[in-house]
Design an enzyme around this catalytic site. Structure first.
Site, PDB file in Angstrom:
ATOM      1  CG  ASP A 101      -2.135   0.698   1.198  1.00 59.20           C
ATOM      2  OD1 ASP A 101      -2.172   1.724   0.516  1.00 59.20           O
ATOM      3  OD2 ASP A 101      -3.108   0.260   1.836  1.00 59.20           O
ATOM      4  CG  ASP A 198      -3.989   6.129   0.880  1.00 53.21           C
ATOM      5  OD1 ASP A 198      -4.914   5.405   1.254  1.00 53.21           O
ATOM      6  OD2 ASP A 198      -3.763   7.260   1.367  1.00 53.21           O
ATOM      7  CD  GLU A 261      -8.738   5.160  -0.721  1.00 48.55           C
ATOM      8  OE1 GLU A 261      -9.544   5.035   0.204  1.00 48.55           O
ATOM      9  OE2 GLU A 261      -7.720   5.870  -0.629  1.00 48.55           O
ATOM     10  CG  HIS A 324      -8.413  -0.097   5.565  1.00 50.89           C
ATOM     11  ND1 HIS A 324      -8.449  -0.354   4.218  1.00 50.89           N
ATOM     12  CD2 HIS A 324      -7.865   1.133   5.699  1.00 50.89           C
ATOM     13  CE1 HIS A 324      -7.928   0.671   3.573  1.00 50.89           C
ATOM     14  NE2 HIS A 324      -7.562   1.590   4.445  1.00 50.89           N
ATOM     15  CG  ASP A 325     -10.568   3.398   4.752  1.00 51.89           C
ATOM     16  OD1 ASP A 325      -9.992   3.530   5.843  1.00 51.89           O
ATOM     17  OD2 ASP A 325     -10.008   3.588   3.652  1.00 51.89           O
TER      18      ASP A 325
HETATM   19  C1  GLC Z   1      -7.164   6.201   2.443  1.00 54.24           C
HETATM   20  C2  GLC Z   1      -6.991   5.033   3.394  1.00 54.24           C
HETATM   21  C3  GLC Z   1      -7.426   5.469   4.759  1.00 54.24           C
HETATM   22  C4  GLC Z   1      -6.561   6.625   5.210  1.00 54.24           C
HETATM   23  C5  GLC Z   1      -6.573   7.761   4.177  1.00 54.24           C
HETATM   24  C6  GLC Z   1      -5.490   8.750   4.423  1.00 54.24           C
HETATM   25  O1  GLC Z   1      -8.481   6.544   2.290  1.00 54.24           O
HETATM   26  O2  GLC Z   1      -7.691   3.916   2.929  1.00 54.24           O
HETATM   27  O3  GLC Z   1      -7.387   4.427   5.693  1.00 54.24           O
HETATM   28  O4  GLC Z   1      -7.006   7.100   6.443  1.00 54.24           O
HETATM   29  O5  GLC Z   1      -6.384   7.278   2.867  1.00 54.24           O
HETATM   30  O6  GLC Z   1      -4.249   8.216   4.076  1.00 54.24           O
END
Ligand code: GLC
Length: 530
Positions: A101, A198, A261, A324-325
């Protein structure tokens, strides 16, 4: 399709591991890399093809690893760089690809680059971040409050889309791009097969720092919703940057992959297309948020599949129910009062859909044993900075990050510590890997079976998809490749259905509740038709 045409990231199944919560081998209540290594045989037993591990790099952990202070060192909490190398080689020995990641939108405010950058106006790294004499506009942070933070060293403001501990990098600076490329090369050199990038929507911002337009509705407690992110989201430079990264990874041997993402709701086809890029110059995969934001009810399923199917064939879809979000998929799908049996049935319909629809499936750790969202956290137990900084206006993400439930022993076999970083779900004595391993009818063994069926039937992992009946109660489609045709019907409603598609003949690959052409509530059929 020949074996050599089996592209791991396209035809395989990806398993996401949140390292803090997988297995703790040191007894400190936090999962670690040796823990993942120990459980690779388990992961392999699922039949999946790749693992994606959330960030485990050096970090002050303001956002649990998404605030990186050294991109090339493993945080001691998770182990060492040697553990990382062992993990890669042990995964490869088992035929598992490895996805890391990578967070390039921002660093930790403790990253030496930022420490230098903030130190003086004329520091050579000043322009590595986004500085301004005053708050130049109304941009708000996703994690609460203004996106501009004053820094005492120079009395100027820096931009952070996420926490103030996560200053945004200035990706317009070629020196920053050069460093990012070095980081990617380092990981490609040690054998990483792909990257989950990310927050790609937020890489670039408008050069003139224009004010974002207001929305009609402005919640005082969550000010980012007061504006449309017109000038700091989905900037067109994001696509060029991704194309550069893609070129770099394509210059390496083996099938390396980029999944981004792209946080998007509303089946936003045009946005996805731009991130894939024309003629596949951008991301290989766009991470699909549709089932993370929506419940898997049948109307949504059909609309979402239609939207993804309307893309070009080479814009390969992904499907995701949990991460995880977001609230775990099963907990959004199960209704209050549903029995355990109904939960299992619903989990099976989700799994059948996920593993037979055209696209790369992502399974989030624990999904295969129907781990639920943990909903009993008190405010003082909550760790998620997003929830805390918004005064709990935003629901905590901790509930989907609780430790993996391995067995019925202390802490579900996750850790020997008295204290685990998040509590263990109370249902672990009944709901755990060991119990489900021993039960041929468990959801865990169901996942294994369906992944195996998927892997053995090229139509299911690679074939074209055709949606059949437009019915509010169920979804039906065929998958077809090289003369093989498979019919899939999934009943998402609480009464029996009688589909028009003929489901009484053919080779039933797997089914539940299929009787004389009818399918019981939350039943399904996967039938090879020739
Ligand atoms: C993405 C990740 C998340 C994180 C954010 C800031 O959305 O999935 O968990 O808090 O980025 O890096």
């Amino acid at each position: 399709m020949n074996n050599k045409d089996f592209l791991w990231w396209k035809h395989g199944v990806v398993y996401q591991i949140y390292p803090r919560s997988f297995l703790d081998t040191t007894g400190n209540g936090v999962g670690d890399l040796p823990g993942i290594i120990k459980k690779l045989d388990y992961v392999k037993s699922l039949g999946v093809h790749a693992i994606w591990i959330n960030p485990f790099f050096q970090s002050p952990m303001a956002d649990f690893g998404y605030d990186i202070s050294d991109f090339q060192s493993v945080d001691p909490l998770f182990g060492s760089n040697t553990d990382m190398l062992t993990l890669i080689s042990e995964a490869h020995k088992r035929g598992l690809k490895v996805i890391f990641d990578m967070v390039f939108n921002h660093t930790s405010s403790e990253h030496p680059w930022f420490v230098e950058s903030r130190s003086s106006l004329d520091n050579p790294k000043r322009d590595w971040y986004i500085w301004n004499e005053k708050k130049p506009n109304n941009w708000q942070s996703l994690f609460g409050g203004s996106a501009w933070e004053k820094c005492d060293f120079t009395n100027q403001y820096y931009y952070h889309f996420f926490l103030s501990e996560q200053p945004d990098l200035n990706l317009r600076n070629p020196e920053v791009i050069a460093e990012i490329k070095k980081i990617i090369e380092y990981y490609l050199d040690i054998g990483v097969d792909g990257f989950r990038l990310d927050a790609v929507n937020t890489y670039f911002e408008d050069e003139n720092l224009m004010d974002n337009p207001d929305t009609d509705y402005c919640p005082a407690e969550y000010t980012i919703d007061c504006q449309i992110r017109k000038y700091n989201f989905d900037h067109h430079h994001n696509y060029n940057f991704l194309a550069e990264i893609k070129k770099l990874i394509d210059s390496y041997p083996g099938e390396r992959m980029l999944v981004g993402e792209v946080a998007k709701d509303g089946h936003d086809k045009d946005a996805w297309k731009k991130y894939y890029g024309d003629a596949q110059v951008g991301l290989d995969l766009v991470f699909n948020f549709d089932f993370l934001y929506n419940s898997p009810n049948v109307n949504q399923v059909t609309d979402i599949v239609k939207a993804w199917e309307s893309l070009e064939m080479h814009n390969w879809p992904t499907y995701v129910f949990s991460s995880h979000d977001q609230i775990r998929g099963i907990s959004r799908y199960v209704l209050e009062g549903d029995s355990i049996e109904t939960e299992v049935k619903k989990a099976k319909t989700m799994a059948i859909f996920l593993l037979t629809v055209r696209g790369t499936p992502f399974i989030y750790y624990g999904q295969e044993i129907t781990m639920n969202q943990y909903t009993d956290l008190t405010n003082d137990q909550i760790k998620d900075p997003w929830a805390i900084r918004t005064n709990f206006t935003v629901p905590t993400r901790d509930g989907c990050r609780t430790p993996m439930q391995w067995d019925g022993t202390k802490n579900a076999g996750f850790s020997t510590s008295e204290y685990t970083w998040l509590p263990i779900s109370k249902n672990y004595p009944q709901k755990n890997v060991e119990v489900q391993n021993g039960d041929p009818n468990s959801i865990l063994n169901f996942y294994r079976k369906v992944i195996q069926i998927r892997s053995e039937n090229p139509a299911l992992f690679g074939g074209k998809l055709e949606l059949l009946e437009d019915n509010p109660d169920f979804v039906s489609y065929t998958r077809e490749l090289d003369g093989q045709k498979v019919l899939i019907i999934i009943n998402f409603c609480e009464h029996s259905i009688k589909p028009e598609s003929e489901c009484q003949t053919g080779n039933v690959l797997i089914s539940e509740g299929l009787n004389n052409g009818e399918i019981e509530p939350f039943g399904f059929a996967v039938i090879e038709k020739n």
